[in-house]
Scaffold this motif. Sequence first.
Motif, PDB file in Angstrom:
ATOM      1  N   ILE A  57       9.400   0.411   3.924  1.00 46.64           N
ATOM      2  CA  ILE A  57       8.119   1.007   3.518  1.00 46.64           C
ATOM      3  C   ILE A  57       8.019   1.064   1.994  1.00 46.64           C
ATOM      4  N   MET A  58       9.122   1.465   1.343  1.00 47.83           N
ATOM      5  CA  MET A  58       9.105   1.552  -0.122  1.00 47.83           C
ATOM      6  C   MET A  58       8.849   0.186  -0.759  1.00 47.83           C
ATOM      7  N   SER A  59       9.460  -0.854  -0.208  1.00 46.76           N
ATOM      8  CA  SER A  59       9.250  -2.190  -0.781  1.00 46.76           C
ATOM      9  C   SER A  59       7.810  -2.631  -0.643  1.00 46.76           C
ATOM     10  N   THR A  60       7.124  -2.169   0.406  1.00 43.68           N
ATOM     11  CA  THR A  60       5.704  -2.503   0.569  1.00 43.68           C
ATOM     12  C   THR A  60       4.841  -1.678  -0.382  1.00 43.68           C
ATOM     13  N   LEU A  61       5.248  -0.420  -0.614  1.00 43.65           N
ATOM     14  CA  LEU A  61       4.461   0.450  -1.495  1.00 43.65           C
ATOM     15  C   LEU A  61       4.434  -0.053  -2.936  1.00 43.65           C
ATOM     16  N   VAL A  62       5.320  -0.969  -3.276  1.00 45.24           N
ATOM     17  CA  VAL A  62       5.305  -1.524  -4.636  1.00 45.24           C
ATOM     18  C   VAL A  62       3.955  -2.152  -4.934  1.00 45.24           C
TER      19      VAL A  62
ATOM     20  N   SER B 255      10.539   3.202 -10.874  1.00 46.33           N
ATOM     21  CA  SER B 255      10.877   2.401 -12.052  1.00 46.33           C
ATOM     22  C   SER B 255      10.166   1.059 -12.026  1.00 46.33           C
ATOM     23  N   THR B 256       9.899   0.536 -10.824  1.00 44.93           N
ATOM     24  CA  THR B 256       9.149  -0.710 -10.707  1.00 44.93           C
ATOM     25  C   THR B 256       7.669  -0.486 -11.007  1.00 44.93           C
ATOM     26  N   GLN B 257       7.116   0.637 -10.553  1.00 44.70           N
ATOM     27  CA  GLN B 257       5.702   0.917 -10.760  1.00 44.70           C
ATOM     28  C   GLN B 257       5.345   1.078 -12.243  1.00 44.70           C
ATOM     29  N   ILE B 258       6.306   1.408 -13.046  1.00 50.64           N
ATOM     30  CA  ILE B 258       6.010   1.660 -14.462  1.00 50.64           C
ATOM     31  C   ILE B 258       5.931   0.367 -15.266  1.00 50.64           C
ATOM     32  N   GLN B 259       6.295  -0.766 -14.635  1.00 50.58           N
ATOM     33  CA  GLN B 259       6.309  -2.041 -15.357  1.00 50.58           C
ATOM     34  C   GLN B 259       4.888  -2.544 -15.627  1.00 50.58           C
ATOM     35  N   THR B 260       4.792  -3.378 -16.650  1.00 53.94           N
ATOM     36  CA  THR B 260       3.483  -3.945 -17.002  1.00 53.94           C
ATOM     37  C   THR B 260       2.992  -4.889 -15.924  1.00 53.94           C
ATOM     38  N   PHE B 261       3.915  -5.691 -15.369  1.00 59.69           N
ATOM     39  CA  PHE B 261       3.583  -6.592 -14.276  1.00 59.69           C
ATOM     40  C   PHE B 261       4.587  -6.364 -13.138  1.00 59.69           C
ATOM     41  N   LEU B 262       4.063  -6.199 -11.934  1.00 55.86           N
ATOM     42  CA  LEU B 262       4.916  -5.951 -10.780  1.00 55.86           C
ATOM     43  C   LEU B 262       5.624  -7.247 -10.360  1.00 55.86           C
ATOM     44  N   PRO B 263       6.755  -7.125  -9.657  1.00 57.25           N
ATOM     45  CA  PRO B 263       7.521  -8.339  -9.298  1.00 57.25           C
ATOM     46  C   PRO B 263       6.822  -9.236  -8.276  1.00 57.25           C
ATOM     47  N   TYR B 264       5.934  -8.687  -7.471  1.00 58.87           N
ATOM     48  CA  TYR B 264       5.213  -9.510  -6.496  1.00 58.87           C
ATOM     49  C   TYR B 264       3.870  -8.865  -6.205  1.00 58.87           C
ATOM     50  N   HIS B 265       2.938  -9.669  -5.669  1.00 61.11           N
ATOM     51  CA  HIS B 265       1.584  -9.215  -5.389  1.00 61.11           C
ATOM     52  C   HIS B 265       1.101  -9.781  -4.062  1.00 61.11           C
TER      53      HIS B 265
ATOM     54  N   LEU C  39      -2.184 -11.598  -2.338  1.00 59.52           N
ATOM     55  CA  LEU C  39      -3.352 -12.362  -2.765  1.00 59.52           C
ATOM     56  C   LEU C  39      -4.633 -11.564  -2.529  1.00 59.52           C
ATOM     57  N   LYS C  40      -5.490 -11.532  -3.550  1.00 56.63           N
ATOM     58  CA  LYS C  40      -6.794 -10.877  -3.504  1.00 56.63           C
ATOM     59  C   LYS C  40      -6.703  -9.352  -3.474  1.00 56.63           C
ATOM     60  N   VAL C  41      -5.494  -8.794  -3.697  1.00 58.50           N
ATOM     61  CA  VAL C  41      -5.331  -7.339  -3.728  1.00 58.50           C
ATOM     62  C   VAL C  41      -4.849  -6.942  -5.124  1.00 58.50           C
ATOM     63  N   GLU C  42      -5.626  -6.092  -5.790  1.00 65.55           N
ATOM     64  CA  GLU C  42      -5.252  -5.624  -7.125  1.00 65.55           C
ATOM     65  C   GLU C  42      -4.315  -4.433  -7.000  1.00 65.55           C
ATOM     66  N   SER C  43      -3.079  -4.598  -7.468  1.00 71.85           N
ATOM     67  CA  SER C  43      -2.083  -3.531  -7.371  1.00 71.85           C
ATOM     68  C   SER C  43      -2.224  -2.582  -8.557  1.00 71.85           C
ATOM     69  N   ASN C  44      -1.327  -1.596  -8.638  1.00 70.52           N
ATOM     70  CA  ASN C  44      -1.447  -0.540  -9.652  1.00 70.52           C
ATOM     71  C   ASN C  44      -1.259  -1.050 -11.071  1.00 70.52           C
ATOM     72  N   ASP C  45      -0.523  -2.163 -11.263  1.00 68.15           N
ATOM     73  CA  ASP C  45      -0.366  -2.657 -12.625  1.00 68.15           C
ATOM     74  C   ASP C  45      -1.701  -3.119 -13.190  1.00 68.15           C
ATOM     75  N   THR C  46      -2.600  -3.575 -12.322  1.00 67.47           N
ATOM     76  CA  THR C  46      -3.939  -3.977 -12.778  1.00 67.47           C
ATOM     77  C   THR C  46      -4.877  -2.786 -12.833  1.00 67.47           C
ATOM     78  N   LEU C  47      -4.775  -1.905 -11.835  1.00 62.42           N
ATOM     79  CA  LEU C  47      -5.702  -0.770 -11.764  1.00 62.42           C
ATOM     80  C   LEU C  47      -5.499   0.198 -12.922  1.00 62.42           C
ATOM     81  N   TYR C  48      -4.251   0.543 -13.236  1.00 61.67           N
ATOM     82  CA  TYR C  48      -3.991   1.546 -14.268  1.00 61.67           C
ATOM     83  C   TYR C  48      -3.851   0.927 -15.660  1.00 61.67           C
ATOM     84  N   GLY C  49      -3.333  -0.284 -15.702  1.00 61.45           N
ATOM     85  CA  GLY C  49      -3.179  -0.941 -16.999  1.00 61.45           C
ATOM     86  C   GLY C  49      -2.341  -0.145 -17.985  1.00 61.45           C
ATOM     87  N   ASN C  50      -1.190   0.396 -17.512  1.00 56.89           N
ATOM     88  CA  ASN C  50      -0.284   1.193 -18.358  1.00 56.89           C
ATOM     89  C   ASN C  50      -0.985   2.401 -18.972  1.00 56.89           C
TER      90      ASN C  50
END
Length: 966
Positions: free
Chosen positions: A772-777, A823-833, A835-846
């Motif tokens: 579940i945690m790996s998906t929440l990334v 620690s992964t969520q705080i990164q500028t770009f997440l390790p995986y995405h 398709l067509k889903v904007e994750s938190n690295d795009t939504l929050y933009g640091n």
Amino acid sequence: MTSISTKWTPKKRDYVSEHKQLNKTTNATTTHPLGVIVTNKPQTTISSSSSSSSPIVDPLSLKTTQAEIDPLSRALAAAITSKKDSTDEYSPTITDTFEPWSSKKGVILSQYITTKKISMTTAMNNTNDESIIDNTKMADMTTTAERVKNRLEQLDAFEGGQQTQSLTQQEYVNRINEMSKDMSQAWKNDQRVKTLKIAIQCGKLLADMNVMEFYPSKFCLITDVLDTFGKLVYNRLLEKSASSTGKIPERVVPDLIPDATRETARNWFYKIAIIRELLPRILIEVAILKCYNFLSTTHYRTALVQLVKMCRGIGDPLVAAYTRCYICRVTIDIDFKYREPIEIAFTDLCHSFHQINTATVKTVYQLQKLTTSIYLSLYSPALDWIVQCLLHKLDENKMEKIVNKTRTELNMLSGGVVLNALLNTLPPNHVRSKVQRYIEMINECDEQYFPKSILYRSLGLSLLLSSPSSTPSDLQLLNSVWRVVTKFKDPSAYMACAEVWVELTSKEYTTRELNTMLSDIIKHLTPDRVFEEYYGKLHAIMIKLLANIQDFASLFAMDKILPFLDLFQREHVRVDLFKSILHVFINKNPQEKTNDPVLITAVMHCAKSVHDTLGALTNDDELREVSGLLSSLIRKVDYGKDVEQELKFCVEARGLFGYLDSVTITLIQKVNTLAVSTHRIVNGVQSTATSSFIRACMAFCYITIPSLEHPLNKLQLYTLCAQTAYLNQSLSQGDGFFKMAITLLSDFPKQIEIDGKLVSSDKYLYESITNIMSTLVVVPDNPDAGVLYLAHGLNNVINQMKCFDDTSETRAMLAMNMLCLLSTQIQTFLPYHVLKVESNDTLYGNDESFLNEIHQRLSRICEQIIQMLKDLANTNPKRQSTLALEFFNRLIAHGDLNQPKCIKFAVNLWNLAQKSLNPDAQKLAKRILNHIEARSVHDKSFKRLSELILGNINDTSQSSSLSNFT
């Protein structure tokens, strides 16, 4: 005591560059890694003196130089060679096309049974010493007459009185087995006369005709005892023929046999020659006939002809027939090519059938309420064997003479039974080539002497064994046979033929003819509910249809197939049939899918009937069997691109098979597969129609998962469905699945059932929650909720879960994994995405507030883990060291070691981990240390960490790390 900061500072990571750095280049291999290494011999020569003086030989090097194939292949080749050698050993006597007696015997014993009492007359046991051969007295006797007289006296003394018992069939079988054991035991005790007497008693039993319908089975049982007697005598003579070294000869050569052994062999035949009654005298001599090899290489042929002619003196024709059958059996065993006694036996048997019309024989079988046709059918096993021995590899001209002679005598009493033996024995391809002639011969037979139903059944079986011609099968043949079969009034006679001819029709004709035959079967069995007596044959017919017809849809499209299935009205019989149908449907062409509506309706009807019989009292094995059948059936249905129809099928199946959790899981998995297939078809670009379909699929799963009982299955499926929803850009439904999963965790039990056993749920929870945690990334936050609200809710539930014991390390391990997630969520770009889903690295933009929130949560979770380590200080130091090592491992992967406080924290964790490591943890620590040293070449922070934990820098923080946590 100074306090050490436990601040976890995540480092900035570039996952793309890390991936390139870790993605090492590979080289193509030319050899299999598990293959045998073949080394070349060295070119240098080694002197014999040096090689002989060296006492050490490397066994591995020796093996590799000798190996050409792997050991398993070598063993397989040896087994194949051994099997081939064993086959070649018997090839001169027994051929593949000749059916051995052992296979016929099983059929006879199962077919010829009785419920009547069987009388058995045997000699009363006499345990006097007179029954034992007095070897001293025998040695004193010089003349043959004296010895014969002594033998007769011992036999008469052993015989004593006689007793007659009335036994059931099973008791009779047990009694024969006891006699066989007594005979073997007597032989072992050197009681030769007693052994012979038991064999004579068995021979006399074959003259008893009190229950004729059991006689073929009696013959099989008693001749087995006689065969045992023959083997005992033969093996004893072999032992007496051993050379001075004790080696038993592999092949008997009369000229090389010692005189004493030859004299013993003669004595055995002399003993048998003085048996008073004809039948046991013939049977016993036939049983030891192979012993003639110790006297002459050809004398057995004269003896066989003489013995088969002696059968003419046996008064009862049935007894004489089976005696001839036994002689033919022994003839085949001794000399497979010698046919003269077999020809005499066949001719004499055919000539003896006229006795059946005599008043004496008629009276015997009519007193037992047997008709002439039933009485004649008792000859079939013996006649079949004799005819098989006679016709095997016989040239075509001689075969035609026998067939023509049989045809001229068809109007006689023996015509039908002889023709049946021919049909059972003649080469199937020969019968097919001249099938019209044999149909005419069957029609010429007299029904009152031998049933035509048996003849037509034998004809059908022969055609089934033959190779069908390349041209379409002749309808005239089928019509000419079925025209007669359909007029049979006796249901048993009709079904005996129908079972065979329906199978032949299913193989060689179309469904049109098959449908007509099924209609005729229904017509014959419906009156007076006769079908209830033939469920076994009806079941066999259905299985043969399923096995022979390639197109299931055409089978179930016949208008008579459902009325035929309706004949199975008893619940257990119907369920067994439907299980068989499902087995054949699933296992025949397993990779083939179907979308035929008629076929699907038919098999779903069968599946529902099987499912509805399940209940609380159903055992686990049957539940597993039915679950496997229904799950395989669901997977076999595939509508291709018509995904809406397939979803509709799953909805209907859910309503039909709601009792079985494993079937429900299969349906959920199938619907998830539909959603993923749709995503693949549209290449991730959802339209209004596909989005609606995806939501329908997810709604199906959402309302179906709660019906499951096993909590682990529910948790895993919630996670899987959430991942499928996010893949298809259905964010709200994905959040809903994760909320249900997190809610389920709050009441998760301490123990769950796995493979029928209760086990701790810790291991399975750790795997599922980590998933579940790996998906929440990649899961984006809902704007209406807080920052990382799903991760925050999951963390709260982990802290409150009651299924974790106080000594369980799972809670601490999950908290460490939560640190990795944050620690992964705080990164500028997440390790995986996705398709067509904007994750938190795009939504929050640091965003600063977003980063501050994560840092605060990191600190709180880190403090929780440190508190857990403190609690383990006194209760379980080994577990504390293991957890400290795991914490250290995650810290160096995700922490910023350039920060002084972070590297200082890492050193303290390392020192704490070294206190009480178990062997497994020590191996992990060694691998971590190797990793640090490898990274220290290019990373200064890892170089400093390596120096600190190896003690190269004198740092006071290394003195007592445990005190810093306490």
